[in-house]
Motif scaffolding. Sequence first.
Motif, short mmCIF file in Angstrom:
data_model
loop_
_atom_site.label_atom_id
_atom_site.label_comp_id
_atom_site.label_asym_id
_atom_site.label_seq_id
_atom_site.Cartn_x
_atom_site.Cartn_y
_atom_site.Cartn_z
N GLN A 83 4.33 9.56 -10.31
CA GLN A 83 3.48 9.82 -11.47
C GLN A 83 3.29 11.31 -11.77
O GLN A 83 3.30 11.68 -12.95
N PRO A 84 3.15 12.20 -10.77
CA PRO A 84 3.04 13.63 -11.12
C PRO A 84 4.29 14.14 -11.84
O PRO A 84 4.18 14.94 -12.78
N MET A 85 5.48 13.68 -11.45
CA MET A 85 6.71 14.09 -12.13
C MET A 85 6.73 13.57 -13.56
O MET A 85 7.14 14.29 -14.49
N PHE A 86 6.29 12.35 -13.75
CA PHE A 86 6.28 11.77 -15.09
C PHE A 86 5.31 12.52 -15.99
O PHE A 86 5.61 12.77 -17.16
N ARG A 87 4.14 12.86 -15.46
CA ARG A 87 3.15 13.60 -16.26
C ARG A 87 3.69 14.96 -16.68
O ARG A 87 3.53 15.38 -17.83
N ARG A 88 4.34 15.66 -15.75
CA ARG A 88 4.90 16.98 -16.09
C ARG A 88 5.93 16.86 -17.20
O ARG A 88 5.95 17.68 -18.12
N LEU A 89 6.77 15.86 -17.11
CA LEU A 89 7.79 15.68 -18.14
C LEU A 89 7.16 15.34 -19.48
O LEU A 89 7.52 15.91 -20.51
N ALA A 90 6.22 14.42 -19.48
CA ALA A 90 5.59 13.98 -20.73
C ALA A 90 4.83 15.10 -21.42
O ALA A 90 4.77 15.15 -22.65
N ALA A 148 0.84 -1.20 0.00
CA ALA A 148 0.00 0.00 0.00
C ALA A 148 0.87 1.25 0.00
O ALA A 148 0.58 2.24 -0.69
N ALA A 149 1.96 1.23 0.77
CA ALA A 149 2.86 2.39 0.84
C ALA A 149 3.57 2.61 -0.49
O ALA A 149 3.70 3.75 -0.97
N LEU A 150 4.05 1.51 -1.12
CA LEU A 150 4.74 1.63 -2.39
C LEU A 150 3.80 2.16 -3.48
O LEU A 150 4.18 3.02 -4.30
N SER A 151 2.57 1.67 -3.49
CA SER A 151 1.59 2.14 -4.46
C SER A 151 1.28 3.61 -4.26
O SER A 151 1.16 4.37 -5.23
N ARG A 152 1.19 4.03 -3.00
CA ARG A 152 0.95 5.45 -2.72
C ARG A 152 2.12 6.30 -3.20
O ARG A 152 1.93 7.39 -3.76
N TYR A 153 3.34 5.82 -2.98
CA TYR A 153 4.52 6.56 -3.43
C TYR A 153 4.47 6.76 -4.94
O TYR A 153 4.72 7.87 -5.44
N LEU A 154 4.15 5.70 -5.67
CA LEU A 154 4.06 5.79 -7.12
C LEU A 154 3.02 6.82 -7.54
O LEU A 154 3.28 7.68 -8.39
N GLU A 155 1.85 6.76 -6.92
CA GLU A 155 0.74 7.63 -7.32
C GLU A 155 0.98 9.09 -6.95
O GLU A 155 0.66 9.99 -7.74
N GLN A 156 1.56 9.35 -5.79
CA GLN A 156 1.64 10.72 -5.30
C GLN A 156 2.98 11.39 -5.54
O GLN A 156 3.07 12.61 -5.51
N ARG A 157 4.02 10.62 -5.76
CA ARG A 157 5.35 11.22 -5.93
C ARG A 157 5.91 11.01 -7.33
O ARG A 157 6.41 11.95 -7.93
N ARG A 171 7.82 1.54 -16.74
CA ARG A 171 7.12 1.79 -18.00
C ARG A 171 6.73 3.27 -18.11
O ARG A 171 6.93 3.91 -19.15
N GLU A 172 6.19 3.83 -17.03
CA GLU A 172 5.73 5.22 -17.07
C GLU A 172 6.90 6.20 -17.12
O GLU A 172 6.82 7.24 -17.78
N LEU A 173 7.99 5.87 -16.42
CA LEU A 173 9.19 6.71 -16.50
C LEU A 173 9.73 6.71 -17.92
O LEU A 173 10.03 7.76 -18.49
N ARG A 174 9.85 5.53 -18.51
CA ARG A 174 10.39 5.41 -19.85
C ARG A 174 9.50 6.12 -20.87
O ARG A 174 9.99 6.80 -21.77
N GLU A 175 8.19 6.00 -20.72
CA GLU A 175 7.25 6.66 -21.63
C GLU A 175 7.35 8.18 -21.53
O GLU A 175 7.25 8.89 -22.54
N ALA A 176 7.55 8.69 -20.31
CA ALA A 176 7.70 10.14 -20.13
C ALA A 176 8.97 10.64 -20.81
O ALA A 176 8.98 11.67 -21.48
N MET A 177 10.07 9.89 -20.63
CA MET A 177 11.32 10.25 -21.30
C MET A 177 11.14 10.20 -22.82
O MET A 177 11.61 11.11 -23.54
#
Length: 199
Positions: free
Chosen positions: A68-75, A57-66, A130-136
């Motif tokens: 993914q927002p960075m990846f979206r901004r980059l993409a 649950a903690a790891l999933s929260r980290y992905l969602e809140q920390r 996958r999401e990091l690579r897609e943003a790059m």
Amino acid sequence: MPDIKHFDPDATLETVVRLFWRQGVASTGIQDVVTATGLNRSSLYATFGGKQDLYFAALSRYLEQRSQPMFRRLAEDERGLPAVSEFFAGLIGARCSGEYARWGCMVSNAHAGVENSDPKVRGVLDQHHRELREAMYAALVTAERQGQLAPGVDPGASADLLALLAYGVNLRSRAGADAASLRKTVAAALDSLGVRATA
């Protein structure tokens, strides 16, 4: 009568994120979680399940809140290489200074830890990659469209390279690498793709 929780599960989970992020799974016992949250074991188990459920649950929260927002901004950034440069500058700043300095990235830490033996955890790690690579890739396609990439540079292969570089920054910063050396490495990588990128 329904069971009424006398604590905020969301705030509790954020505390647990920080605990697992800083210490890792292997070094964190359930008593550490009890001490950090101020809750008893029965409340934790009833709400989140066992230690592995709580970690997931903690790891999933980290992905969602920390992450993914960075990846979206980059993409979504239309500047190309300067956006990639800014992404790494922010990453190095967060990893080498401030409240979370030397904690690394919770996801990168999981790649290197025993927790990656759990198939559910590996699923989160694969999603993050996958999401990091897609943003790059999105940023590099923009860079290519704007004529910023050197001839022959493949946005797909370069996205793979930069994603791995991000993991390297995370792990090396946790091991104590200084920000200046990390910035120098990132600059060399970006220079190899084309024009020096300035944010």
